[in-house]
Scaffold this motif. Structure first.
Motif, PDB file in Angstrom:
ATOM      1  N   LEU A 191       0.033  -1.734   6.430  1.00 50.76           N
ATOM      2  CA  LEU A 191      -0.787  -0.390   6.739  1.00 50.76           C
ATOM      3  C   LEU A 191      -0.423   0.276   7.899  1.00 50.76           C
ATOM      4  O   LEU A 191      -0.270   1.547   7.919  1.00 50.76           O
ATOM      5  CB  LEU A 191      -2.258  -0.794   6.859  1.00 50.76           C
ATOM      6  CG  LEU A 191      -3.149   0.312   6.911  1.00 50.76           C
ATOM      7  CD1 LEU A 191      -3.054   1.420   5.654  1.00 50.76           C
ATOM      8  CD2 LEU A 191      -4.538  -0.236   6.966  1.00 50.76           C
TER       9      LEU A 191
ATOM     10  N   LEU B  33      -9.200  -3.759   3.363  1.00 46.68           N
ATOM     11  CA  LEU B  33      -8.721  -2.290   3.662  1.00 46.68           C
ATOM     12  C   LEU B  33      -9.632  -1.646   4.516  1.00 46.68           C
ATOM     13  O   LEU B  33      -9.325  -1.137   5.532  1.00 46.68           O
ATOM     14  CB  LEU B  33      -8.173  -1.571   2.625  1.00 46.68           C
ATOM     15  CG  LEU B  33      -6.740  -2.036   1.804  1.00 46.68           C
ATOM     16  CD1 LEU B  33      -6.619  -1.316   0.554  1.00 46.68           C
ATOM     17  CD2 LEU B  33      -5.685  -1.875   2.567  1.00 46.68           C
TER      18      LEU B  33
ATOM     19  N   ALA C 286      -3.858   0.620  -3.021  1.00 43.59           N
ATOM     20  CA  ALA C 286      -3.349  -0.554  -3.024  1.00 43.59           C
ATOM     21  C   ALA C 286      -2.514  -0.929  -4.190  1.00 43.59           C
ATOM     22  O   ALA C 286      -2.848  -0.298  -5.474  1.00 43.59           O
ATOM     23  CB  ALA C 286      -4.717  -1.406  -2.954  1.00 43.59           C
TER      24      ALA C 286
ATOM     25  N   LEU D  49     -10.171   5.276  -0.648  1.00 43.71           N
ATOM     26  CA  LEU D  49      -9.540   3.972  -1.275  1.00 43.71           C
ATOM     27  C   LEU D  49      -9.254   4.079  -2.569  1.00 43.71           C
ATOM     28  O   LEU D  49     -10.272   4.595  -3.188  1.00 43.71           O
ATOM     29  CB  LEU D  49     -10.061   2.769  -0.682  1.00 43.71           C
ATOM     30  CG  LEU D  49     -10.418   2.273   0.758  1.00 43.71           C
ATOM     31  CD1 LEU D  49     -11.042   1.097   0.849  1.00 43.71           C
ATOM     32  CD2 LEU D  49      -8.958   2.153   1.313  1.00 43.71           C
TER      33      LEU D  49
ATOM     34  N   LEU E  34      -1.287  -7.476   5.211  1.00 44.59           N
ATOM     35  CA  LEU E  34      -1.844  -6.172   4.759  1.00 44.59           C
ATOM     36  C   LEU E  34      -1.798  -5.254   5.938  1.00 44.59           C
ATOM     37  O   LEU E  34      -1.386  -3.852   5.849  1.00 44.59           O
ATOM     38  CB  LEU E  34      -3.222  -6.424   4.066  1.00 44.59           C
ATOM     39  CG  LEU E  34      -3.670  -5.485   3.091  1.00 44.59           C
ATOM     40  CD1 LEU E  34      -2.719  -5.016   2.132  1.00 44.59           C
ATOM     41  CD2 LEU E  34      -4.908  -5.770   2.738  1.00 44.59           C
TER      42      LEU E  34
ATOM     43  N   SER F 271      -0.914  -6.004  -2.976  1.00 43.84           N
ATOM     44  CA  SER F 271      -2.023  -6.607  -1.914  1.00 43.84           C
ATOM     45  C   SER F 271      -2.967  -7.487  -2.353  1.00 43.84           C
ATOM     46  O   SER F 271      -3.443  -8.160  -1.416  1.00 43.84           O
ATOM     47  CB  SER F 271      -2.625  -5.082  -1.842  1.00 43.84           C
ATOM     48  OG  SER F 271      -3.270  -4.720  -3.046  1.00 43.84           O
TER      49      SER F 271
ATOM     50  N   VAL G  33       0.743  -1.108   0.093  1.00 44.09           N
ATOM     51  CA  VAL G  33       0.018  -0.086  -0.116  1.00 44.09           C
ATOM     52  C   VAL G  33       0.766   1.349  -0.080  1.00 44.09           C
ATOM     53  O   VAL G  33       2.055   1.281   0.476  1.00 44.09           O
ATOM     54  CB  VAL G  33      -0.910  -0.054   1.081  1.00 44.09           C
ATOM     55  CG1 VAL G  33      -2.175  -0.837   1.142  1.00 44.09           C
ATOM     56  CG2 VAL G  33      -0.362   0.008   2.715  1.00 44.09           C
TER      57      VAL G  33
ATOM     58  N   VAL H 171      -5.780   5.828   0.989  1.00 40.64           N
ATOM     59  CA  VAL H 171      -4.699   4.456   0.728  1.00 40.64           C
ATOM     60  C   VAL H 171      -4.992   3.920  -0.549  1.00 40.64           C
ATOM     61  O   VAL H 171      -6.087   3.480  -0.945  1.00 40.64           O
ATOM     62  CB  VAL H 171      -5.205   3.474   1.690  1.00 40.64           C
ATOM     63  CG1 VAL H 171      -4.611   2.100   1.869  1.00 40.64           C
ATOM     64  CG2 VAL H 171      -5.056   3.980   3.042  1.00 40.64           C
TER      65      VAL H 171
ATOM     66  N   LYS I 255     -10.400  -4.251  -1.192  1.00 43.89           N
ATOM     67  CA  LYS I 255     -11.245  -3.207  -0.606  1.00 43.89           C
ATOM     68  C   LYS I 255     -11.895  -3.434   0.500  1.00 43.89           C
ATOM     69  O   LYS I 255     -11.818  -2.616   1.564  1.00 43.89           O
ATOM     70  CB  LYS I 255     -12.037  -2.669  -1.750  1.00 43.89           C
ATOM     71  CG  LYS I 255     -11.732  -1.774  -2.688  1.00 43.89           C
ATOM     72  CD  LYS I 255     -12.577  -1.058  -3.644  1.00 43.89           C
ATOM     73  CE  LYS I 255     -13.070  -2.062  -4.573  1.00 43.89           C
ATOM     74  NZ  LYS I 255     -13.857  -1.613  -5.651  1.00 43.89           N
TER      75      LYS I 255
END
Length: 121
Positions: free
Chosen positions: A104, A67, A88, A48, A100, A92, A29, A86, A64
């Motif tokens: 992050l 996240l 990706a 996102l 992940l 990811s 990310v 954020v 998605k």
């Protein structure tokens, strides 16, 4: 799911974070954080970006969902009025949920730190 108050939906917010915020990336990310200019009572907004480079529709939606869930747990740690985007990266798609989350946390930790003296943002 992110609470409605924390969802970034306006293009201007994405632009503000990507062009004017601090950036940090990891293997999976890239995060962009634009801190508020003064004290703010508004909640932090989170957006996102998951492009086709990550994979097909099923893969993008899985990334998605992961996240969003990870970010929901981290909303409270963001400064009030901040805008976080954020993005990706293709890696990811193959990353585990825990991997992940670690990436992050690493990226958020870097952008949340105060900038060194003399550095421009």
């Amino acid at each position: 799911m992110l609470p409605a108050a924390h969802r970034l939906t306006r293009p201007a917010g994405f632009t503000r974070a990507v062009r004017g915020g601090r950036r940090s990336g990891t293997r999976t990310v890239v995060v962009h954080l634009a801190a508020p200019e003064g004290p703010s009572a508004a909640p932090a907004e989170i957006g996102l970006v998951v492009s086709r480079a990550v994979g097909g529709a099923v893969v993008r939606n899985r990334v998605k969902r992961r996240l969003r869930h990870l970010l929901r747990e981290r909303c409270a740690g963001l400064p009030a009025g901040a805008v976080l985007v954020v993005r990706a990266l293709p890696a990811s798609a193959a990353a585990s949920y825990d991997g992940l989350g670690r990436d992050l946390d690493t990226a958020l930790g870097r952008v949340a730190r105060p900038a060194p003296a003399g550095a421009s943002a």
